[in-house]
Design a protein around this motif. Structure first.
Motif, PDB file in Angstrom:
ATOM      1  N   ASN A 154       0.805  -1.235   0.000  1.00 13.01           N
ATOM      2  CA  ASN A 154       0.000   0.000   0.000  1.00 13.01           C
ATOM      3  C   ASN A 154       0.831   1.275   0.000  1.00 13.01           C
ATOM      4  OD1 ASN A 154      -2.402  -1.495   0.078  1.00 13.01           O
ATOM      5  ND2 ASN A 154      -2.319  -1.613   2.301  1.00 13.01           N
ATOM      6  N   ALA A 155       2.044   1.201  -0.562  1.00  8.09           N
ATOM      7  CA  ALA A 155       2.891   2.393  -0.608  1.00  8.09           C
ATOM      8  C   ALA A 155       2.404   3.391  -1.666  1.00  8.09           C
ATOM      9  CB  ALA A 155       4.344   1.996  -0.898  1.00  8.09           C
ATOM     10  N   TRP A 156       1.756   2.877  -2.696  1.00 10.57           N
ATOM     11  CA  TRP A 156       1.311   3.714  -3.812  1.00 10.57           C
ATOM     12  C   TRP A 156      -0.140   3.431  -4.149  1.00 10.57           C
ATOM     13  CZ3 TRP A 156       4.923   7.129  -5.420  1.00 10.57           C
ATOM     14  CH2 TRP A 156       6.270   6.823  -5.189  1.00 10.57           C
ATOM     15  N   LEU A 157      -0.845   4.463  -4.563  1.00 10.85           N
ATOM     16  CA  LEU A 157      -2.144   4.309  -5.206  1.00 10.85           C
ATOM     17  C   LEU A 157      -1.916   4.555  -6.690  1.00 10.85           C
ATOM     18  CD1 LEU A 157      -4.407   6.406  -2.801  1.00 10.85           C
ATOM     19  CD2 LEU A 157      -4.235   3.911  -2.925  1.00 10.85           C
ATOM     20  N   ASN A 158      -2.693   3.909  -7.539  1.00 14.58           N
ATOM     21  CA  ASN A 158      -2.539   4.163  -8.970  1.00 14.58           C
ATOM     22  C   ASN A 158      -3.869   4.598  -9.570  1.00 14.58           C
ATOM     23  OD1 ASN A 158      -3.145   1.198  -8.614  1.00 14.58           O
ATOM     24  ND2 ASN A 158      -3.400   1.362 -10.828  1.00 14.58           N
ATOM     25  N   GLU A 173      -0.910  21.422  -7.157  1.00 14.06           N
ATOM     26  CA  GLU A 173      -2.270  20.863  -7.172  1.00 14.06           C
ATOM     27  C   GLU A 173      -2.333  19.441  -7.720  1.00 14.06           C
ATOM     28  OE1 GLU A 173      -4.962  23.526  -9.197  1.00 14.06           O
ATOM     29  OE2 GLU A 173      -4.113  25.281  -8.171  1.00 14.06           O
ATOM     30  N   ARG A 174      -1.233  18.926  -8.234  1.00 15.23           N
ATOM     31  CA  ARG A 174      -1.263  17.640  -8.931  1.00 15.23           C
ATOM     32  C   ARG A 174      -1.507  16.454  -8.001  1.00 15.23           C
ATOM     33  NH1 ARG A 174       3.456  18.972 -13.483  1.00 15.23           N
ATOM     34  NH2 ARG A 174       2.231  20.677 -14.400  1.00 15.23           N
ATOM     35  N   TYR A 175      -0.954  16.484  -6.803  1.00 18.95           N
ATOM     36  CA  TYR A 175      -1.149  15.386  -5.842  1.00 18.95           C
ATOM     37  C   TYR A 175      -2.637  15.275  -5.497  1.00 18.95           C
ATOM     38  CZ  TYR A 175      -0.261  12.416  -1.744  1.00 18.95           C
ATOM     39  OH  TYR A 175      -0.237  11.389  -0.847  1.00 18.95           O
ATOM     40  N   LEU A 179      -5.465  12.245  -6.482  1.00 18.21           N
ATOM     41  CA  LEU A 179      -6.286  11.575  -5.472  1.00 18.21           C
ATOM     42  C   LEU A 179      -7.772  11.796  -5.733  1.00 18.21           C
ATOM     43  CD1 LEU A 179      -4.318  12.264  -2.173  1.00 18.21           C
ATOM     44  CD2 LEU A 179      -4.570  10.084  -3.364  1.00 18.21           C
ATOM     45  N   ALA A 180      -8.125  12.990  -6.168  1.00 16.35           N
ATOM     46  CA  ALA A 180      -9.530  13.303  -6.443  1.00 16.35           C
ATOM     47  C   ALA A 180     -10.087  12.397  -7.532  1.00 16.35           C
ATOM     48  CB  ALA A 180      -9.679  14.768  -6.837  1.00 16.35           C
ATOM     49  N   GLN A 181      -9.259  12.000  -8.494  1.00 16.47           N
ATOM     50  CA  GLN A 181      -9.708  11.071  -9.531  1.00 16.47           C
ATOM     51  C   GLN A 181     -10.113   9.735  -8.946  1.00 16.47           C
ATOM     52  OE1 GLN A 181      -7.668  12.439 -13.688  1.00 16.47           O
ATOM     53  NE2 GLN A 181      -7.198  10.454 -12.926  1.00 16.47           N
ATOM     54  N   PRO A 186      -7.397  14.041   0.426  1.00 20.97           N
ATOM     55  CA  PRO A 186      -6.105  13.832   1.086  1.00 20.97           C
ATOM     56  C   PRO A 186      -6.174  13.939   2.610  1.00 20.97           C
ATOM     57  CG  PRO A 186      -5.847  15.313  -0.767  1.00 20.97           C
ATOM     58  CD  PRO A 186      -7.323  15.075  -0.602  1.00 20.97           C
ATOM     59  N   ALA A 187      -7.097  14.731   3.135  1.00 19.59           N
ATOM     60  CA  ALA A 187      -7.239  14.871   4.587  1.00 19.59           C
ATOM     61  C   ALA A 187      -7.686  13.563   5.237  1.00 19.59           C
ATOM     62  CB  ALA A 187      -8.233  15.983   4.915  1.00 19.59           C
ATOM     63  N   MET A 188      -8.284  12.674   4.439  1.00 21.02           N
ATOM     64  CA  MET A 188      -8.782  11.401   4.970  1.00 21.02           C
ATOM     65  C   MET A 188      -7.697  10.326   5.036  1.00 21.02           C
ATOM     66  SD  MET A 188     -11.910  12.214   5.517  1.00 21.02           S
ATOM     67  CE  MET A 188     -12.785  10.674   5.766  1.00 21.02           C
ATOM     68  N   LEU A 189      -6.542  10.590   4.394  1.00 20.85           N
ATOM     69  CA  LEU A 189      -5.481   9.583   4.386  1.00 20.85           C
ATOM     70  C   LEU A 189      -4.784   9.510   5.729  1.00 20.85           C
ATOM     71  CD1 LEU A 189      -3.825  10.145   0.902  1.00 20.85           C
ATOM     72  CD2 LEU A 189      -5.378   8.328   1.568  1.00 20.85           C
ATOM     73  N   SER A 190      -4.625   8.315   6.223  1.00 18.42           N
ATOM     74  CA  SER A 190      -3.898   8.096   7.470  1.00 18.42           C
ATOM     75  C   SER A 190      -2.411   8.060   7.184  1.00 18.42           C
ATOM     76  CB  SER A 190      -4.351   6.773   8.086  1.00 18.42           C
ATOM     77  OG  SER A 190      -3.474   6.390   9.110  1.00 18.42           O
TER      78      SER A 190
END
Length: 196
Positions: A154-158, A173-175, A179-181, A186-190
């Motif tokens: 789980n180091a990366w999301l694709n 804004e790219r990160y 994630l929005a896609q 991002p605030a929800m990521l632990s």
């Protein structure tokens, strides 16, 4: 056993070429922490990608002058940043561009390409380069099975790559856009991801 039979027996290997990798907080550390990486090539031998959200202090104009190319590129384009593409071969330039064109030393990526040859930079310097360009120094690389291992931890999301994220959005804004896609805030990521 043939290569085709081998592929059938290992369905867990997915091709991440032409996708974005988004570094998970707390899981990816060092120079790739907080990055979004466009995967240019992914196969059984490993993977190669370019970080798309880490601008450096160097501008395109600075880089083109350093390699002694005559600039007729407009000033706004000269002021665009050169990116940190990754920790491997940081002294070498990599140009992610669309349309693909017919440059030497290119990896074709559908409508885009990754080019390492000077001819694309000559076109950019002359103001007649590809419409969309991201110039990076260095790349991110993984050996055989290494990226698959990091994905399983789980180091990366694709997510599918989007040209707007790659070329149009401000780097900051790219990160969030990647994630929005995926429908992720991002605030929800632990900071510490786990397995269910």
């Amino acid at each position: 056993m043939s290569a085709v039979e081998q592929q059938v027996e290992t369905p867990e290997r997915i091709d991440l070429s032409k996708q974005l990798l988004v570094a998970m907080p707390g899981m990816v550390t060092g120079s790739l922490a907080g990055t979004v990486i466009y995967v240019c090539e992914h196969n059984e031998n490993g993977a190669l990608g370019v970080v798309i959200n880490r601008p450096t202090d160097m501008t395109i104009g600075d880089l083109l002058q350093r390699i002694e190319l005559e600039l007729t590129l407009d000033l706004e384009e000269q002021q665009r940043a050169v990116f940190f593409g990754g920790p491997v071969q940081t002294d070498r330039g990599f140009v992610l561009h669309a349309p693909a064109g017919s440059y030497s030393s290119s990896i074709a990526l559908g409508e885009m390409a990754l080019t390492t040859s000077r001819d694309v930079l000559q076109d950019v310097a002359g103001g007649k380069g590809p419409e969309q360009v991201l110039i990076a120094l260095g790349y991110a690389g993984w050996g055989a099975g290494q990226l698959e291992d990091e994905m399983s931890q789980n180091a990366w999301l694709n997510v599918e790559a989007d040209a707007k994220i790659l070329f149009e959005l401000p780097a900051t804004e790219r990160y969030h856009a990647a994630l929005a896609q995926l429908g992720i805030d991002p605030a929800m990521l632990s900071m510490a991801a786990g397995h269910a």
